[in-house]
Scaffold this motif. Structure first.
Motif, PDB file in Angstrom:
ATOM      1  N   ASP A 100       0.724  -1.295   0.031  1.00 40.40           N
ATOM      2  CA  ASP A 100      -0.304  -0.130   0.137  1.00 40.40           C
ATOM      3  C   ASP A 100       0.981   1.215  -0.113  1.00 40.40           C
ATOM      4  OD1 ASP A 100      -2.793   1.133   0.280  1.00 40.40           O
ATOM      5  OD2 ASP A 100      -1.948   1.821   2.156  1.00 40.40           O
ATOM      6  N   LYS A 101       2.076   1.209   0.858  1.00 39.93           N
ATOM      7  CA  LYS A 101       2.762   2.344   0.836  1.00 39.93           C
ATOM      8  C   LYS A 101       3.571   2.747  -0.659  1.00 39.93           C
ATOM      9  CE  LYS A 101       7.296   4.101   3.154  1.00 39.93           C
ATOM     10  NZ  LYS A 101       8.219   3.878   4.125  1.00 39.93           N
ATOM     11  N   ASP A 102       4.054   1.481  -1.302  1.00 37.31           N
ATOM     12  CA  ASP A 102       4.337   1.533  -2.529  1.00 37.31           C
ATOM     13  C   ASP A 102       3.575   2.150  -3.490  1.00 37.31           C
ATOM     14  OD1 ASP A 102       6.906   0.237  -1.704  1.00 37.31           O
ATOM     15  OD2 ASP A 102       6.299  -1.553  -2.348  1.00 37.31           O
ATOM     16  N   LEU A 103       2.172   1.865  -3.371  1.00 34.11           N
ATOM     17  CA  LEU A 103       1.241   2.279  -4.237  1.00 34.11           C
ATOM     18  C   LEU A 103       1.273   3.747  -4.238  1.00 34.11           C
ATOM     19  CD1 LEU A 103      -1.677  -0.292  -4.350  1.00 34.11           C
ATOM     20  CD2 LEU A 103      -0.061   0.295  -6.309  1.00 34.11           C
ATOM     21  N   GLU A 104       1.220   4.380  -3.065  1.00 28.64           N
ATOM     22  CA  GLU A 104       1.036   5.739  -2.626  1.00 28.64           C
ATOM     23  C   GLU A 104       2.430   6.403  -3.057  1.00 28.64           C
ATOM     24  OE1 GLU A 104       0.318   9.528  -1.381  1.00 28.64           O
ATOM     25  OE2 GLU A 104      -1.152   7.952  -1.473  1.00 28.64           O
ATOM     26  N   ARG A 105       3.529   5.843  -3.099  1.00 28.99           N
ATOM     27  CA  ARG A 105       4.583   6.222  -3.565  1.00 28.99           C
ATOM     28  C   ARG A 105       4.886   6.352  -5.195  1.00 28.99           C
ATOM     29  NH1 ARG A 105       9.390   4.137  -5.784  1.00 28.99           N
ATOM     30  NH2 ARG A 105      11.259   4.777  -5.316  1.00 28.99           N
ATOM     31  N   LEU A 106       4.221   5.556  -5.639  1.00 30.18           N
ATOM     32  CA  LEU A 106       4.088   5.412  -7.218  1.00 30.18           C
ATOM     33  C   LEU A 106       3.322   6.646  -7.535  1.00 30.18           C
ATOM     34  CD1 LEU A 106       4.942   3.794  -9.505  1.00 30.18           C
ATOM     35  CD2 LEU A 106       2.707   2.460  -9.391  1.00 30.18           C
ATOM     36  N   ALA A 107       2.068   6.793  -7.067  1.00 25.10           N
ATOM     37  CA  ALA A 107       1.190   7.832  -7.243  1.00 25.10           C
ATOM     38  C   ALA A 107       1.967   9.429  -6.852  1.00 25.10           C
ATOM     39  CB  ALA A 107       0.028   7.966  -6.199  1.00 25.10           C
ATOM     40  N   TYR A 108       2.719   9.458  -6.024  1.00 20.76           N
ATOM     41  CA  TYR A 108       3.355  10.816  -5.766  1.00 20.76           C
ATOM     42  C   TYR A 108       4.604  10.698  -6.898  1.00 20.76           C
ATOM     43  CZ  TYR A 108       7.454  13.168  -3.680  1.00 20.76           C
ATOM     44  OH  TYR A 108       8.476  14.116  -3.511  1.00 20.76           O
ATOM     45  N   ASN A 109       5.056   9.990  -7.278  1.00 21.63           N
ATOM     46  CA  ASN A 109       6.197   9.830  -8.422  1.00 21.63           C
ATOM     47  C   ASN A 109       5.360  10.428  -9.481  1.00 21.63           C
ATOM     48  OD1 ASN A 109       8.259   8.731 -10.222  1.00 21.63           O
ATOM     49  ND2 ASN A 109       6.656   7.655 -10.835  1.00 21.63           N
ATOM     50  N   GLU A 110       4.420  10.046  -9.914  1.00 21.78           N
ATOM     51  CA  GLU A 110       3.682  10.453 -11.285  1.00 21.78           C
ATOM     52  C   GLU A 110       3.088  11.667 -11.003  1.00 21.78           C
ATOM     53  OE1 GLU A 110       4.397   9.716 -14.097  1.00 21.78           O
ATOM     54  OE2 GLU A 110       5.220   7.575 -13.790  1.00 21.78           O
ATOM     55  N   MET A 111       2.823  12.110  -9.986  1.00 20.36           N
ATOM     56  CA  MET A 111       2.218  13.391  -9.491  1.00 20.36           C
ATOM     57  C   MET A 111       3.180  14.428  -9.631  1.00 20.36           C
ATOM     58  SD  MET A 111       0.715  14.930  -5.769  1.00 20.36           S
ATOM     59  CE  MET A 111       2.556  15.307  -5.316  1.00 20.36           C
ATOM     60  N   CYS A 112       4.353  14.076  -9.196  1.00 22.22           N
ATOM     61  CA  CYS A 112       5.519  15.271  -9.501  1.00 22.22           C
ATOM     62  C   CYS A 112       5.980  15.160 -10.935  1.00 22.22           C
ATOM     63  CB  CYS A 112       6.795  14.420  -8.819  1.00 22.22           C
ATOM     64  SG  CYS A 112       6.544  14.599  -7.071  1.00 22.22           S
ATOM     65  N   SER A 113       5.778  14.047 -11.636  1.00 24.36           N
ATOM     66  CA  SER A 113       6.065  14.320 -13.192  1.00 24.36           C
ATOM     67  C   SER A 113       5.204  15.013 -13.855  1.00 24.36           C
ATOM     68  CB  SER A 113       5.993  12.831 -13.713  1.00 24.36           C
ATOM     69  OG  SER A 113       7.096  12.077 -13.284  1.00 24.36           O
ATOM     70  N   PHE A 114       3.667  14.885 -13.649  1.00 20.34           N
ATOM     71  CA  PHE A 114       2.757  15.573 -14.087  1.00 20.34           C
ATOM     72  C   PHE A 114       2.791  17.215 -13.739  1.00 20.34           C
ATOM     73  CE2 PHE A 114       0.552  11.478 -14.369  1.00 20.34           C
ATOM     74  CZ  PHE A 114       0.573  11.402 -16.081  1.00 20.34           C
ATOM     75  N   GLU A 115       3.296  17.348 -12.561  1.00 20.08           N
ATOM     76  CA  GLU A 115       3.304  18.789 -12.213  1.00 20.08           C
ATOM     77  C   GLU A 115       4.532  19.657 -13.006  1.00 20.08           C
ATOM     78  OE1 GLU A 115       3.833  18.590  -8.081  1.00 20.08           O
ATOM     79  OE2 GLU A 115       1.548  18.826  -7.806  1.00 20.08           O
ATOM     80  N   LYS A 116       5.377  18.836 -13.412  1.00 26.71           N
ATOM     81  CA  LYS A 116       6.374  19.366 -14.187  1.00 26.71           C
ATOM     82  C   LYS A 116       6.232  20.098 -15.441  1.00 26.71           C
ATOM     83  CE  LYS A 116      10.748  17.000 -12.213  1.00 26.71           C
ATOM     84  NZ  LYS A 116       9.947  16.129 -11.171  1.00 26.71           N
TER      85      LYS A 116
END
Length: 428
Positions: A100-116
């Motif tokens: 569950d923590k890894d999925l949250e990390r994955l979401a955060y990873n792509e959130m940062c990408s999309f914000e760029k």
């Protein structure tokens, strides 16, 4: 927006080294594979204190993952929420489990990408890649957009008619797609009188193919797209093993590292660090992963690291376009080639409807290249034009054979594959 990205390079390094110590301590307790490795080489993980100290640790290969897949799991299977597998491009697929923590990390990873690239809460994004078939990327995009709060159109890969139906009906501002597929969208739009240049689509996050060469010049494929459709194209680079993405900002000078998620090294054939700006194999160490964290994993991708200041204000280093995969390197008539360069050269011919590059070994043990091409123009003049272009750009001309489009598409768009198959390596 991550505050650490705007700190000095030394502050970023110190920050990463703190996370590295935590990840090593975690591996020493929870990873059967790395516990065995540390014991075999008499390694005290707590003695690894800096990024430079990583050189004292052995690397991990794709073969290790394939041979000892279960031993890389650091949590009981009951804690795994989602299973993903690699595409199997370089051998048998490998299973990854995400907590569950890894999925949250994955979401955060792509959130940062999309914000760029400027995605905001009120935006609508069309996803032109699969989210099923145990594919991590599609899931990551969905989770990242959900975390931002943006609207998502899960259309999936291929089928230009369905993509345009969705674009015209819902009017997304952003699209996630393989660059070469944009040419298919343009072709379909022109045949069906769709005013694509004035559609809602403004920006595309491009996956799977490079937009620029090693000097940040646009590839032939990029130029062909932009000549027809003046979009803002952004490149992102990731893999299942990395669990993190390198995404371009508006400066388009390589994908920024996300320093709280991954540490990278660029190594030569003898696993020695290469100078910044020089090509070498990307080796990654995950940070903050629970399910299957990897330590000094050799990706097989040939890239360059760029540390000069970026106009966006971030002080994180950047990873340039993937020049090729180590296992896909071809030695042909004394010249070293990688498939991406050949793919991009072929993209410069609108007459080519589909192509497939096949590498094999000949009787004397050297590499042979055959390029199968589907085209309505099968004249000797066109064939010679292609070969001359290869000689001018890559110094050698491979053998070229004509194929019917339908026959070639059965291979390229194999229903059992998550990605188009445009390169076959049949070497021993």
């Amino acid at each position: 927006m991550m505050e650490i990205e705007y700190k000095s390079a030394q502050e970023i390094k110190t920050f990463q080294e703190t996370l590295l110590k935590d990840q090593l301590a975690y591996l020493a307790i929870h990873s059967p594979y790395y516990k065995r490795l540390f014991k075999k080489y008499e390694i005290n993980p707590s003695a690894i204190k800096t990024i430079e100290d990583l050189r004292f640790l052995p690397t991990t290969s794709k073969n290790d993952l394939q041979q000892y897949n279960d031993d890389f799991f650091c949590v009981p299977k009951s804690e795994i929420i989602d299973y993903c597998t690699t595409s199997g491009t370089l051998g048998s697929p490998v299973t990854f489990g995400l907590t569950d923590k890894d999925l949250e990390r994955l979401a955060y990873n792509e959130m940062c990408s999309f914000e760029k690239i400027g995605v905001q809460k009120d935006d609508l994004v069309q996803l032109m890649t699969t989210i099923d078939r145990r594919f991590m990327a599609g899931l990551a995009y969905f989770l990242g957009l959900r975390k931002i709060g943006a609207g998502i159109l899960r259309v999936g890969s291929g089928i230009p008619e369905m993509q345009w139906d969705s674009i015209l009906k819902y009017k997304p501002k952003f699209v996630i797609a393989v660059p070469s597929f944009l040419l298919k969208l343009i072709e379909y739009a022109e045949k069906n009188n769709i005013d694509y240049r004035n559609s809602s689509v403004q920006k595309v996050l491009c996956i799977g193919e490079s937009l620029n060469d090693v000097d940040f010049n646009q590839t032939i494929l990029t130029k062909r797209i932009l000549e027809k459709w003046p979009l803002e194209l952004y490149s992102t680079y990731a893999s299942t093993e990395m669990g993190a993405a390198f995404t371009e900002c508006a400066s388009r000078k390589g994908g920024h590292v996300q320093p709280d998620l991954i540490i990278t090294e660029i190594l030569d054939e003898e696993e020695r660090p290469v100078a910044d700006g020089q090509s070498g194999e990307l080796v990654i160490t995950n940070l903050g992963l629970e399910g299957i964290p990897l330590l000094r994993f050799k990706t097989g991708d040939i890239v360059r690291k760029h540390v000069d200041a970026c106009a966006c204000g971030r002080h994180t280093y950047r990873i340039g376009a993937v020049e090729g995969r180590k296992q896909h390197m071809v030695k042909y008539k004394g010249t070293t080639l990688y498939p991406p360069a050949m793919h991009d050269l072929l993209a410069g011919f609108p007459e080519i409807e589909q192509h497939l590059i096949e590498i094999s070994s000949n009787d004397i043990g050297t590499d042979e290249i055959v390029i199968f091409i589907a085209s309505n123009n099968r004249s000797d003049e066109f064939l010679q034009h292609i070969k001359d272009h290869f000689r001018a750009k890559l110094r050698v001309a491979p053998r070229i054979e004509w194929k019917d489009l339908e026959e070639l598409q059965k291979i390229v768009f194999n229903p059992l594959s998550r990605k188009p198959i445009t390169f076959l390596d049949r070497r021993d």
